[in-house]
Every structure is written in C-alpha cells, then in structure tokens.
Scaffold this motif. Structure first.
Motif: not given
Ligand code: ADP
Ligand code: MG
Length: 453
Positions: A4-8, A10-18, A27-32, A38-47
């Motif tokens: 589920e987190s991957k799916k979400i 990918n969708a967010l990345l598509g929007e952000i890219q535009n 620099i900032w987004f592609s490596r997350l 968890s609790f309606n929040k998407l948890v991402l790992i920043a390098p």
C-alpha cells in the motif's frame, strides 16, 4: 501495508514530479523509500539528515498539495532516517496494541520536532505577545491562558511555536501526556472511529485518547470547517479538558471571530482564553531569523546577502528560509562562499524578481561605491581612509533618508556598528549637505544614480 505504501508513494511521486523542478526532484525526492502507512500517514525513509530536513521545511506544502491530488486517506507524510527505521517500526507495533494514552505512548515517542524550540524562535514585534503567552503556557500548563489561541498567516511560525510549547513541557515534565494533532488528523481519526466502531469500542478509545491528556494542541483548526459532527466531538472534548483544567492550545489562520463556519458555541469556547496573533515580521526580525537559520545550517552567509534575501521576501518565513536554503545549496554546489549578490541572484532567479527596481540598501551602497570608485568590501568593512569613511557616512545618510530604516539595522549592515556611530555619520552628512555645496552636489548625483538603477 508495504505494498500500500509503495502504491501511494508512486502516485505521490507522479504528482510531485509535475510540481517541482527536475533538479529538485532528483536531489530531494527520487531517493526516498516508502516504509509503511501508519495512522493515515505515509512513512518515508530519507537517505540523509539534510534531505529529511530540507523536505520537512521546504517541501512540506508540496507533499500536502500532492496528497490533496491523489485519492487516498493519507493525510500527511513522516520522514525518518534509515537508522531510526527499526525503532519506528517497534513503536508503531506498540501503538496498534490497545493501550490507553500514557507518557510512553508512541505519540510521545516521536512527538515534537526537536528543531522547533523557544531558543531558536526569533522574537520581534510581530510575534512577541504570542511568544510570551506560549512561554507562560509551557511553564504552567492549564494555569494561565486556557485555551491559548494563536492565529496568523501561512508560514509565520504557529506550528514552530506549538512544537516549542510541547518540547518545553516535556523538558520540564517528561511524564506529561501531551497530544499534538493537526485538525485534519483529529477529523480523520474521529471518522475512522465511527466507521470502525465495533461495540462502540473504537469510539470509546478515541474519546478516552483525547480526553485523558494533560495538554491538547490542535494545529490549523480552520480545517474543521463545515464538519459538523467533528465540531460536535471537538466541543465535548474541549469542555471535558477545560473543566478538568487541562491546557488547550489551538492555532488557526484567522481570528476565531472569522471562523464563521464554526458552530457559535465552539467559536465562543475558542475565545474564552487568550487569543493572540502572529503578523508578518519586519525587516529586522527577518534578518535575525535568517541569521539564526544560517547558524543552524552551519553555513557562513554574509550579512549583505542576508539583507538582500530579507528585503526581497517579506511575508512568509517558510519562503524566507527556503530562499536561504537554496542559496546555501547553490553556493555549496559551486564551491563558493555565500558572499556575492551575483551568486545569490542566480540561485534565486526563479523565486524572486531579481531585476526589479525596489530600492534596497544594496542599491544605495552599490551606487555610492560606483560613484566614489571604492569596493563594497571596503565600505562595509573597516576601511578607514578618508575617502572610504566619507563614502560610508554618505551611504548611511542616504539609507536613513531614503529607506527610513532604524539606526541599529543600518549599523548591523555595516559590520555591527553601534547606533551612536550611525547617528553621528547621518548627522554629519545632514550638516555637510547644508554647509558644503560640493557635498550637496555629490549627494544629488548619487541620488540620481540610485533612481536610475
Ligand atoms: P505556520 O505553522 O504558521 O504556517 P511554521 O511554524 O511551519 O508556520 O513556520 C515556517 C518556518 O518558519 C519554520 O521552519 C519555522 O521554524 C520558521 N519560523 C517561523 N517563525 C520563526 C521565528 N520567529 N524564528 C525562527 N524561525 C521561525
Ligand atoms: Mg503550521
């Protein structure tokens, strides 16, 4: 959860890219990496720490905007570092077990951003009352101003202040049960509790959760607009806490009176404590904030660069900080110090109108330097030749006269001279303009030069 987190993501990345530039995206987004939801929040790992903090501070709006574009129940993103991954997953595990709120609840395990404290909150006339009230509340929650209602425009420090209150209360009393939520989160959790309400259990837990805290902080209450049942729930939560003398802190983008979509009874509850506003900071405060942020970022940025940024961006502190980060990023890419306005203009060319003709300290100083053929470094620095000293006094006088800036601000610009030195310089040139026709003529020429810039 993982899928589920991957799916979400990918969708967010598509929007952000535009939305963001290719460089920023790479620099900032592609490596997350998405970790979980968890609790309606998407948890991402920043390098890296830097990536995490840049994203949190400069791209928060981009994330929220992208979330708004896609159709999920995600309300926010959380960024964590690779080394915190297992601790995070453990704490989430704990959270899903049916425990009541306690000091070691997960909400208190990652509660407040340690970067938002009172120590690094710059106080000026635009926020001093809110600051004093927040300090008082943090010192003695539930005793003084209840509720404390802080309002003001976007990016002016409301969330920073709420985190500062939370950090301070926990520092004084680590066992305090403090709940900080965005209003969206409150609404979503409330709706969840109704939808999944098996044997009234979920709803009971929701209420217990919100009503058993010592301090409730709700950010951006304007989001409760037109959500009638959530308003009703909030009203009861509010009364419950208020009657037991528990501290409530609310923030909003406008005065409670202007929350017209709010039920009257809730509107009047919001106003029964202390209501204070945060307004856009004046030039002094903007410069001080930039100095503070440059210090935090451990990057040496010249005063005249800070002045330039502060003069150009005058309404939103988040944008001010964003511009500074961009300048720092650009200068470090180029391997240069942040001391040249040319570099700064290059770094910010997409954000501000660097060619506009708004009169600034720099325009005046540049004109004086051109006129007397002296270098900016000399005039700002300690150069003591007669020619440089006179040019400096003339610049001081013109800045005072044309921009009406306080003497202390002008002194700061010239390497931290005190206001008496500045006053002396200004008065001297005022006298000379009256008494010495040559100086009067030179001043006229320089004013012409400035007006042509
Ligand atoms: P708001 O919640 O009002 O939209 P934030 O609290 O998110 O604004 O502030 C935006 C950014 O500006 C944050 O990075 C915050 O640290 C910074 N900021 C705002 N006011 C101040 C201040 N007085 N001193 C230092 N930083 C500030
Ligand atoms: Mg905020």
């Amino acid at each position: 959860m993982i899928n589920e987190s991957k799916k979400i993501w990918n969708a967010l990345l598509g929007e952000i890219q535009n939305k963001v530039s290719t460089v920023a995206f790479d620099i900032w987004f592609s490596r997350l990496e998405p970790l979980t939801v968890s609790f309606n929040k998407l948890v991402l790992i920043a390098p890296l720490k830097d990536t995490k903090s840049t994203l949190e501070h400069e791209y928060r709006d981009t994330f929220l905007w992208a979330i708004g574009q896609i159709n999920t129940n995600i309300t926010d993103v959380i960024l964590i570092l690779p080394e915190d991954k297992s601790a995070y997953l453990d704490s989430v595990q704990k959270e899903s077990e049916p425990v009541s709120v306690s000091a070691d609840d997960n909400r208190n395990a990652f509660p407040f951003d340690p970067k938002f404290t009172f120590d690094n909150f710059v106080v000026g006339s635009s926020n001093q009352i809110a600051y004093a009230a927040a300090k008082a509340v943090a010192g003695n929650p539930g005793e003084h101003f209840n509720p404390l209602f802080i309002y003001g425009g976007v990016g002016l420090g409301k969330t920073h202040m709420m985190h500062a209150i939370g950090n301070e209360i926990l520092k004084n009393n680590p066992k305090s049960k403090i709940l900080y939520v965005t209003t969206e989160q409150f609404v979503n959790e409330f709706i969840d509790s109704i939808l999944n309400n098996k044997n009234n259990e979920q709803n009971r837990r929701f209420r217990e959760h919100y009503r058993s805290v010592d301090v409730l902080m709700m950010d951006d209450v304007q989001f409760i607009a037109n959500k009638t049942t959530s308003q009703e729930e909030l009203f009861h939560t509010f009364n419950n806490l208020y009657q037991s003398k528990k501290q409530i802190v609310l923030s909003s983008d406008r005065h409670p009176k202007e929350l017209t979509f709010l039920e009257d009874r809730l509107q009047s509850r919001f106003q029964c404590g202390l209501t204070c506003d945060i307004t856009p900071p004046d030039l002094e405060t903007r410069i001080a904030i930039l100095q503070q942020k440059a210090l935090e970022k451990k990057f040496n940025v010249s005063n005249h660069v800070l002045y330039f940024i502060a003069e150009k961006i005058d309404s939103n502190i988040r944008e001010l900080e964003g511009a500074l980060s961009k300048v720092i990023f650009y200068c470090s890419l180029m391997g240069k110090e942040a001391d040249s306005l040319e570099l700064v203009k290059q770094a910010l060319k997409d954000d501000i109108d660097v060619s506009n003709h708004i009169l600034s300290i720099d325009t005046i100083v540049d004109a004086v330097c051109d006129y007397y053929s002296i270098s900016k470094k000399d005039i700002i620095g300690k150069g003591r030749t007669k020619q440089v000293a006179l040019a400096r006094q003339i610049a001081v006088y013109l800045i005072f006269d044309m921009l009406a800036l306080p003497l202390a601000t002008i002194g700061n610009y010239f390497g931290g001279k005190d206001h008496t030195t500045i006053m002396y310089a200004k008065n001297k040139i005022i006298e000379m303009e009256k008494e010495e026709p040559v100086i009067a003529a030179q001043l006229k020429d320089i004013r012409n030069l400035i007006n042509k810039k």
